[in-house]
Design a protein around this motif. Sequence first.
Motif, PDB file in Angstrom:
ATOM      1  N   VAL A  95      -0.416   2.434   7.299  1.00  6.47           N
ATOM      2  CA  VAL A  95       0.912   1.857   7.567  1.00  6.47           C
ATOM      3  C   VAL A  95       1.604   2.633   8.685  1.00  6.47           C
ATOM      4  O   VAL A  95       1.418   3.848   8.824  1.00  6.47           O
ATOM      5  N   THR A  96       2.405   1.921   9.442  1.00  3.61           N
ATOM      6  CA  THR A  96       3.276   2.575  10.421  1.00  3.61           C
ATOM      7  C   THR A  96       4.473   3.141   9.673  1.00  3.61           C
ATOM      8  O   THR A  96       5.062   2.447   8.843  1.00  3.61           O
ATOM      9  N   ALA A  97       4.826   4.390   9.955  1.00  3.62           N
ATOM     10  CA  ALA A  97       5.959   5.009   9.252  1.00  3.62           C
ATOM     11  C   ALA A  97       6.694   5.975  10.189  1.00  3.62           C
ATOM     12  O   ALA A  97       6.053   6.796  10.850  1.00  3.62           O
ATOM     13  N   ASN A  98       8.017   5.839  10.230  1.00  5.52           N
ATOM     14  CA  ASN A  98       8.782   6.819  11.011  1.00  5.52           C
ATOM     15  C   ASN A  98       9.604   7.722  10.092  1.00  5.52           C
ATOM     16  O   ASN A  98      10.452   8.468  10.560  1.00  5.52           O
ATOM     17  N   SER A  99       9.323   7.658   8.788  1.00  3.20           N
ATOM     18  CA  SER A  99      10.048   8.505   7.834  1.00  3.20           C
ATOM     19  C   SER A  99       9.406   9.886   7.715  1.00  3.20           C
ATOM     20  O   SER A  99       9.838  10.703   6.916  1.00  3.20           O
ATOM     21  N   SER A 141       7.928   8.566   3.498  1.00  2.00           N
ATOM     22  CA  SER A 141       8.245   7.693   2.367  1.00  2.00           C
ATOM     23  C   SER A 141       7.739   6.286   2.622  1.00  2.00           C
ATOM     24  O   SER A 141       7.684   5.823   3.770  1.00  2.00           O
ATOM     25  N   LEU A 142       7.345   5.628   1.542  1.00  2.00           N
ATOM     26  CA  LEU A 142       6.753   4.291   1.622  1.00  2.00           C
ATOM     27  C   LEU A 142       7.536   3.334   0.724  1.00  2.00           C
ATOM     28  O   LEU A 142       7.834   3.665  -0.437  1.00  2.00           O
ATOM     29  N   ALA A 143       7.840   2.171   1.267  1.00  2.00           N
ATOM     30  CA  ALA A 143       8.590   1.163   0.497  1.00  2.00           C
ATOM     31  C   ALA A 143       7.785   0.767  -0.743  1.00  2.00           C
ATOM     32  O   ALA A 143       6.560   0.632  -0.684  1.00  2.00           O
ATOM     33  N   ALA A 149       5.483  -2.204  -0.412  1.00  2.00           N
ATOM     34  CA  ALA A 149       4.374  -2.178   0.558  1.00  2.00           C
ATOM     35  C   ALA A 149       3.065  -2.478  -0.166  1.00  2.00           C
ATOM     36  O   ALA A 149       2.860  -2.026  -1.294  1.00  2.00           O
ATOM     37  N   ARG A 150       2.212  -3.246   0.480  1.00  2.00           N
ATOM     38  CA  ARG A 150       0.926  -3.580  -0.131  1.00  2.00           C
ATOM     39  C   ARG A 150       0.090  -2.327  -0.372  1.00  2.00           C
ATOM     40  O   ARG A 150      -0.736  -2.269  -1.263  1.00  2.00           O
ATOM     41  N   SER A 151       0.319  -1.322   0.445  1.00  2.00           N
ATOM     42  CA  SER A 151      -0.522  -0.121   0.372  1.00  2.00           C
ATOM     43  C   SER A 151      -0.023   0.886  -0.670  1.00  2.00           C
ATOM     44  O   SER A 151      -0.628   1.955  -0.823  1.00  2.00           O
ATOM     45  N   ALA A 169       2.172  -2.080  11.397  1.00  2.00           N
ATOM     46  CA  ALA A 169       3.458  -2.437  10.780  1.00  2.00           C
ATOM     47  C   ALA A 169       3.395  -3.844  10.196  1.00  2.00           C
ATOM     48  O   ALA A 169       4.364  -4.323   9.613  1.00  2.00           O
ATOM     49  N   LYS A 197      -6.463  -4.136   9.604  1.00  2.00           N
ATOM     50  CA  LYS A 197      -5.862  -3.260  10.609  1.00  2.00           C
ATOM     51  C   LYS A 197      -6.901  -2.369  11.289  1.00  2.00           C
ATOM     52  O   LYS A 197      -6.642  -1.838  12.351  1.00  2.00           O
TER      53      LYS A 197
HETATM   54  C1  LIG Z   1       8.544   1.975  13.861  1.00  2.00           C
HETATM   55  C2  LIG Z   1       8.321   1.597  12.408  1.00  2.00           C
HETATM   56  C3  LIG Z   1       8.520   2.515  11.397  1.00  2.00           C
HETATM   57  C4  LIG Z   1       8.302   2.195  10.053  1.00  2.00           C
HETATM   58  N1  LIG Z   1       8.485   3.137   9.125  1.00  2.00           N
HETATM   59  C5  LIG Z   1       8.268   2.867   7.808  1.00  2.00           C
HETATM   60  C6  LIG Z   1       8.401   3.874   6.810  1.00  2.00           C
HETATM   61  O1  LIG Z   1       8.705   5.031   7.099  1.00  2.00           O
HETATM   62  N2  LIG Z   1       8.157   3.528   5.528  1.00  2.00           N
HETATM   63  C7  LIG Z   1       7.802   2.247   5.159  1.00  2.00           C
HETATM   64  O2  LIG Z   1       7.601   1.987   3.980  1.00  2.00           O
HETATM   65  N3  LIG Z   1       7.655   1.273   6.088  1.00  2.00           N
HETATM   66  C8  LIG Z   1       7.865   1.555   7.404  1.00  2.00           C
HETATM   67  N4  LIG Z   1       7.683   0.599   8.366  1.00  2.00           N
HETATM   68  C9  LIG Z   1       7.260  -0.734   7.954  1.00  2.00           C
HETATM   69  C10 LIG Z   1       5.776  -0.772   7.553  1.00  2.00           C
HETATM   70  O3  LIG Z   1       4.956  -0.309   8.585  1.00  2.00           O
HETATM   71  C11 LIG Z   1       5.370  -2.214   7.214  1.00  2.00           C
HETATM   72  O4  LIG Z   1       6.144  -2.662   6.140  1.00  2.00           O
HETATM   73  C12 LIG Z   1       3.902  -2.387   6.887  1.00  2.00           C
HETATM   74  O5  LIG Z   1       3.625  -3.760   6.839  1.00  2.00           O
HETATM   75  C13 LIG Z   1       3.515  -1.836   5.570  1.00  2.00           C
HETATM   76  O6  LIG Z   1       2.136  -2.129   5.436  1.00  2.00           O
HETATM   77  P1  LIG Z   1       1.502  -2.620   4.064  1.00  2.00           P
HETATM   78  O7  LIG Z   1       2.373  -3.734   3.553  1.00  2.00           O
HETATM   79  O8  LIG Z   1       0.112  -3.045   4.451  1.00  2.00           O
HETATM   80  O9  LIG Z   1       1.526  -1.454   3.123  1.00  2.00           O
HETATM   81  C14 LIG Z   1       7.885   0.889   9.708  1.00  2.00           C
HETATM   82  C15 LIG Z   1       7.672  -0.039  10.716  1.00  2.00           C
HETATM   83  C16 LIG Z   1       7.889   0.291  12.053  1.00  2.00           C
HETATM   84  C17 LIG Z   1       7.637  -0.724  13.142  1.00  2.00           C
END
Ligand SMILES: Cc1cc2nc3c(=O)[nH]c(=O)nc-3n(C[C@H](O)[C@H](O)[C@H](O)COP(=O)(O)O)c2cc1C
Length: 333
Positions: free
Chosen positions: A39-43, A57-59, A62-64, A91, A97
């Motif tokens: 996953v893309t994450a900026n946290s 941190s991950l929502a 999120a599927r993952s 993202a 991916k």
């Molecule tokens: C720049 C950027 C930063 C992101 N940072 C986060 C993050 O820190 N945590 C998070 O849960 N999702 C973040 N996202 C959104 C996830 O990358 C996105 O929901 C992704 O589809 C999750 O993948 P998954 O559903 O396959 O788990 C970010 C997206 C972008 C474009």
Amino acid sequence: MDRTTPTFDPKDFRRALGMFATGVTIVTTRTEDGAPVGVTANSFNSVSLTPPLVLWSLAKNARSLQAFSTAAHWNVHILAEDQVAMSNLFARAGEDKFGGLQLDTGLTTAPLLHACSARFQCRTMFQYEGGDHVIFVGEVIGYDRSERPPLLYVTGDYALASRKSEPVSTEPSADTGSALFSEDLLGYLLGRSHYQFVNGIRATLNERGLSEADFFVLSLLSVQEPLSAAEIAGHVAYTSIDIGPVLLQALCDRGLLRRTDEPADGYALSVAGRDAILHVLAAAKAEEADVVDQLGEMEAAMLRNLLKRLIRVTDPGLPKLWTGRAERPAPKP
Ligand SMILES: Cc1cc2nc3c(=O)[nH]c(=O)nc-3n(C[C@H](O)[C@H](O)[C@H](O)COP(=O)(O)O)c2cc1C
């Protein structure tokens, strides 16, 4: 203490949080079945140096989430400025991916992506509840770093980093009051940087007896040829230098250009012309390498980006130079 949850406008709250500039990472792991997940994450952030700890941190939707919740290891990749497409790919939900991506061998089975600014290989240490997110803290068991400038994310957009500049002048700044002209005037900064930069190749031009106008024509034809006189004039119109038949004929007389039939009345580089421009461009490249060395790759990338944006917003509608090659049918043999 008042413990009621504040109710903020979500969009406005997000915008306020977006004022905090971050890098961009892709965090990867594998499911229990061994499928790669990312996953893309900026946290992402650093937590501790000793022991070396990081977090992200991950929502919870999120599927993952399942994969990361059960994973013993994950890798954090700090993306480089040319990895926007990869950031967008990771993202998105519901895509393969990893298809076609080059993976390196890491300390664990977690996928290790290629060509990033830095990478941290981590062992899961803690997981915490964080509202609608889960916070993962990992111990760094290995890391590496490259000179690739990092990609940033701020105010909802990708961005590049630049160190804050010192004032240009070395003199203590005089009180210029309401003077119209200052060192922050874009025109002054662009003009001065252009002339200082071009001065570096002036000696090479002089050696070859080439004027600035000659240089524009020869370098243009090294990118795209043959061109008619009108096309040459159109491409270099941004210089305001009058490039007419007299100058082109003079370059032909000196053996630097040759006439072509296709297009009729076209011009192309002669062998001597190609040799001359390759020589000058080599000097220009050396000059550029020296400047990039002093600026650093990160700021050079930022400067290129800004100059391209400036060229785009001030473009009076000049013909395309760098994409033009494919537009012209190949000359007949
Ligand atoms: C720049 C950027 C930063 C992101 N940072 C986060 C993050 O820190 N945590 C998070 O849960 N999702 C973040 N996202 C959104 C996830 O990358 C996105 O929901 C992704 O589809 C999750 O993948 P998954 O559903 O396959 O788990 C970010 C997206 C972008 C474009």
